[in-house]
Design a protein around this motif. Structure first.
Motif, PDB file in Angstrom:
ATOM      1  N   GLU A  41      31.752  -4.216   4.779  1.00  0.00           N
ATOM      2  CA  GLU A  41      32.699  -5.110   5.459  1.00  0.00           C
ATOM      3  C   GLU A  41      32.369  -6.577   5.214  1.00  0.00           C
ATOM      4  OE1 GLU A  41      33.025  -4.100   9.599  1.00  0.00           O
ATOM      5  OE2 GLU A  41      33.381  -1.980   9.134  1.00  0.00           O
ATOM      6  N   LYS A  42      31.075  -6.918   5.241  1.00  0.00           N
ATOM      7  CA  LYS A  42      30.658  -8.317   5.095  1.00  0.00           C
ATOM      8  C   LYS A  42      30.459  -8.722   3.642  1.00  0.00           C
ATOM      9  CE  LYS A  42      28.422  -8.243   9.596  1.00  0.00           C
ATOM     10  NZ  LYS A  42      27.154  -8.285  10.320  1.00  0.00           N
ATOM     11  N   GLU A  43      30.312  -7.727   2.757  1.00  0.00           N
ATOM     12  CA  GLU A  43      30.091  -7.934   1.325  1.00  0.00           C
ATOM     13  C   GLU A  43      28.842  -8.748   1.014  1.00  0.00           C
ATOM     14  OE1 GLU A  43      33.769  -9.286  -0.448  1.00  0.00           O
ATOM     15  OE2 GLU A  43      34.646  -7.290  -0.259  1.00  0.00           O
ATOM     16  N   VAL A  44      27.815  -8.565   1.844  1.00  0.00           N
ATOM     17  CA  VAL A  44      26.489  -9.133   1.632  1.00  0.00           C
ATOM     18  C   VAL A  44      25.474  -8.074   2.042  1.00  0.00           C
ATOM     19  CG1 VAL A  44      27.147 -11.554   1.974  1.00  0.00           C
ATOM     20  CG2 VAL A  44      26.458 -10.175   3.945  1.00  0.00           C
ATOM     21  N   ILE A  45      24.226  -8.278   1.641  1.00  0.00           N
ATOM     22  CA  ILE A  45      23.163  -7.375   2.081  1.00  0.00           C
ATOM     23  C   ILE A  45      22.600  -7.936   3.379  1.00  0.00           C
ATOM     24  CG2 ILE A  45      20.879  -6.423   1.570  1.00  0.00           C
ATOM     25  CD1 ILE A  45      21.636  -6.534  -1.404  1.00  0.00           C
ATOM     26  N   ARG A  72      14.175 -12.490   3.706  1.00  0.00           N
ATOM     27  CA  ARG A  72      13.853 -13.915   3.840  1.00  0.00           C
ATOM     28  C   ARG A  72      13.475 -14.525   2.497  1.00  0.00           C
ATOM     29  NH1 ARG A  72      11.505 -12.421   8.888  1.00  0.00           N
ATOM     30  NH2 ARG A  72       9.519 -12.090   7.867  1.00  0.00           N
ATOM     31  N   GLU A  73      12.720 -13.765   1.702  1.00  0.00           N
ATOM     32  CA  GLU A  73      12.289 -14.284   0.404  1.00  0.00           C
ATOM     33  C   GLU A  73      13.470 -14.550  -0.529  1.00  0.00           C
ATOM     34  OE1 GLU A  73       9.482 -13.019  -3.347  1.00  0.00           O
ATOM     35  OE2 GLU A  73       8.981 -12.258  -1.360  1.00  0.00           O
ATOM     36  N   GLY A  74      14.467 -13.690  -0.472  1.00  0.00           N
ATOM     37  CA  GLY A  74      15.617 -13.851  -1.359  1.00  0.00           C
ATOM     38  C   GLY A  74      16.714 -14.747  -0.821  1.00  0.00           C
ATOM     39  N   ASP A  75      16.675 -15.043   0.481  1.00  0.00           N
ATOM     40  CA  ASP A  75      17.744 -15.808   1.139  1.00  0.00           C
ATOM     41  C   ASP A  75      17.603 -17.297   0.858  1.00  0.00           C
ATOM     42  OD1 ASP A  75      19.783 -16.665   2.762  1.00  0.00           O
ATOM     43  OD2 ASP A  75      18.681 -16.363   4.638  1.00  0.00           O
ATOM     44  N   VAL A  76      18.200 -17.735  -0.227  1.00  0.00           N
ATOM     45  CA  VAL A  76      18.073 -19.122  -0.667  1.00  0.00           C
ATOM     46  C   VAL A  76      18.822 -20.090   0.251  1.00  0.00           C
ATOM     47  CG1 VAL A  76      18.571 -20.724  -2.565  1.00  0.00           C
ATOM     48  CG2 VAL A  76      17.753 -18.418  -3.068  1.00  0.00           C
ATOM     49  N   ASN A  77      20.010 -19.714   0.703  1.00  0.00           N
ATOM     50  CA  ASN A  77      20.822 -20.648   1.491  1.00  0.00           C
ATOM     51  C   ASN A  77      20.565 -20.561   2.996  1.00  0.00           C
ATOM     52  OD1 ASN A  77      22.165 -18.304   2.210  1.00  0.00           O
ATOM     53  ND2 ASN A  77      24.059 -18.817   1.140  1.00  0.00           N
ATOM     54  N   GLY A  78      19.658 -19.672   3.421  1.00  0.00           N
ATOM     55  CA  GLY A  78      19.246 -19.620   4.814  1.00  0.00           C
ATOM     56  C   GLY A  78      20.235 -18.997   5.779  1.00  0.00           C
ATOM     57  N   ASP A  79      21.182 -18.199   5.282  1.00  0.00           N
ATOM     58  CA  ASP A  79      22.164 -17.603   6.187  1.00  0.00           C
ATOM     59  C   ASP A  79      21.734 -16.235   6.728  1.00  0.00           C
ATOM     60  OD1 ASP A  79      22.520 -16.082   3.901  1.00  0.00           O
ATOM     61  OD2 ASP A  79      24.653 -16.523   3.685  1.00  0.00           O
ATOM     62  N   GLY A  80      20.524 -15.780   6.356  1.00  0.00           N
ATOM     63  CA  GLY A  80      19.993 -14.532   6.901  1.00  0.00           C
ATOM     64  C   GLY A  80      20.437 -13.272   6.190  1.00  0.00           C
ATOM     65  N   VAL A  81      21.200 -13.413   5.116  1.00  0.00           N
ATOM     66  CA  VAL A  81      21.675 -12.275   4.332  1.00  0.00           C
ATOM     67  C   VAL A  81      21.521 -12.619   2.850  1.00  0.00           C
ATOM     68  CG1 VAL A  81      23.308 -11.501   6.106  1.00  0.00           C
ATOM     69  CG2 VAL A  81      24.076 -13.095   4.340  1.00  0.00           C
ATOM     70  N   LEU A  82      21.721 -11.609   2.000  1.00  0.00           N
ATOM     71  CA  LEU A  82      21.667 -11.842   0.555  1.00  0.00           C
ATOM     72  C   LEU A  82      23.056 -11.666  -0.037  1.00  0.00           C
ATOM     73  CD1 LEU A  82      18.490  -9.804  -0.528  1.00  0.00           C
ATOM     74  CD2 LEU A  82      18.658 -12.242  -0.010  1.00  0.00           C
ATOM     75  N   ASP A  83      23.527 -12.697  -0.710  1.00  0.00           N
ATOM     76  CA  ASP A  83      24.754 -12.522  -1.480  1.00  0.00           C
ATOM     77  C   ASP A  83      24.359 -11.958  -2.845  1.00  0.00           C
ATOM     78  OD1 ASP A  83      23.979 -14.699  -3.159  1.00  0.00           O
ATOM     79  OD2 ASP A  83      25.085 -16.115  -1.928  1.00  0.00           O
ATOM     80  N   GLU A  84      25.334 -11.701  -3.673  1.00  0.00           N
ATOM     81  CA  GLU A  84      25.064 -11.047  -4.958  1.00  0.00           C
ATOM     82  C   GLU A  84      24.124 -11.867  -5.837  1.00  0.00           C
ATOM     83  OE1 GLU A  84      27.716  -8.256  -7.769  1.00  0.00           O
ATOM     84  OE2 GLU A  84      28.535 -10.260  -7.459  1.00  0.00           O
ATOM     85  N   MET A  85      24.332 -13.170  -5.894  1.00  0.00           N
ATOM     86  CA  MET A  85      23.486 -14.017  -6.734  1.00  0.00           C
ATOM     87  C   MET A  85      22.046 -14.030  -6.202  1.00  0.00           C
ATOM     88  SD  MET A  85      23.186 -15.814  -9.426  1.00  0.00           S
ATOM     89  CE  MET A  85      24.842 -16.126  -9.938  1.00  0.00           C
ATOM     90  N   GLU A  86      21.894 -14.168  -4.903  1.00  0.00           N
ATOM     91  CA  GLU A  86      20.547 -14.182  -4.313  1.00  0.00           C
ATOM     92  C   GLU A  86      19.822 -12.874  -4.598  1.00  0.00           C
ATOM     93  OE1 GLU A  86      20.992 -17.078  -0.422  1.00  0.00           O
ATOM     94  OE2 GLU A  86      21.780 -15.025  -0.292  1.00  0.00           O
ATOM     95  N   PHE A  87      20.540 -11.755  -4.512  1.00  0.00           N
ATOM     96  CA  PHE A  87      19.943 -10.451  -4.792  1.00  0.00           C
ATOM     97  C   PHE A  87      19.475 -10.370  -6.242  1.00  0.00           C
ATOM     98  CE2 PHE A  87      20.535  -6.105  -6.426  1.00  0.00           C
ATOM     99  CZ  PHE A  87      19.592  -5.435  -5.660  1.00  0.00           C
TER     100      PHE A  87
END
Length: 122
Positions: A41-45, A72-87
């Protein structure tokens, strides 16, 4: 620490995949991996989606703290989730050998792009 344990798991696998699939194929597979782990639903991890689907990557033995550390290590923008690029960036970062190979792919892509631009002008 989760990232060290995950790095050990992926360090051997990603370069092998890269050799078999090539740069473009590996990126496609990483994107497929993202889609397997993401909250549909959110399309993020999210933490919840990572925990729910972690067995798909062989990470079922990671503790909640380790999974959260990975997020946390992968969350570059600090929103608490991983988008596709961050993953995808996180997966590359967890594999030092693959990071070195990605520099070669980048150089090859740039040379090809520059070559195409040069020939398009003629």
């Amino acid at each position: 620490m989760a990232s060290a344990r995950v790095a050990d798991d992926f360090q051997d696998m990603l370069p092998t995949m890269a050799d078999k699939l090539g740069g473009e194929g590996l990126i496609k597979e990483l994107c497929n991996g993202f889609k397997l782990l993401m909250d549909k639903e959110k399309e993020v991890i999210t933490f919840e989606s990572l925990k729910k689907h972690s067995a798909l990557l062989g990470l079922q033995d990671l503790s909640d703290d380790e999974l959260m550390s990975m997020l946390r290590e992968g969350d570059v923008n600090g929103d608490g989730v991983l988008d596709e690029m961050e993953f995808c960036v996180l997966m590359f970062r967890l594999s030092p050998e693959l990071m070195q190979e990605s520099e070669v792919w980048l150089e090859e892509a740039l040379q090809q792009e520059l070559g195409n631009a040069f020939f398009d002008k003629k």
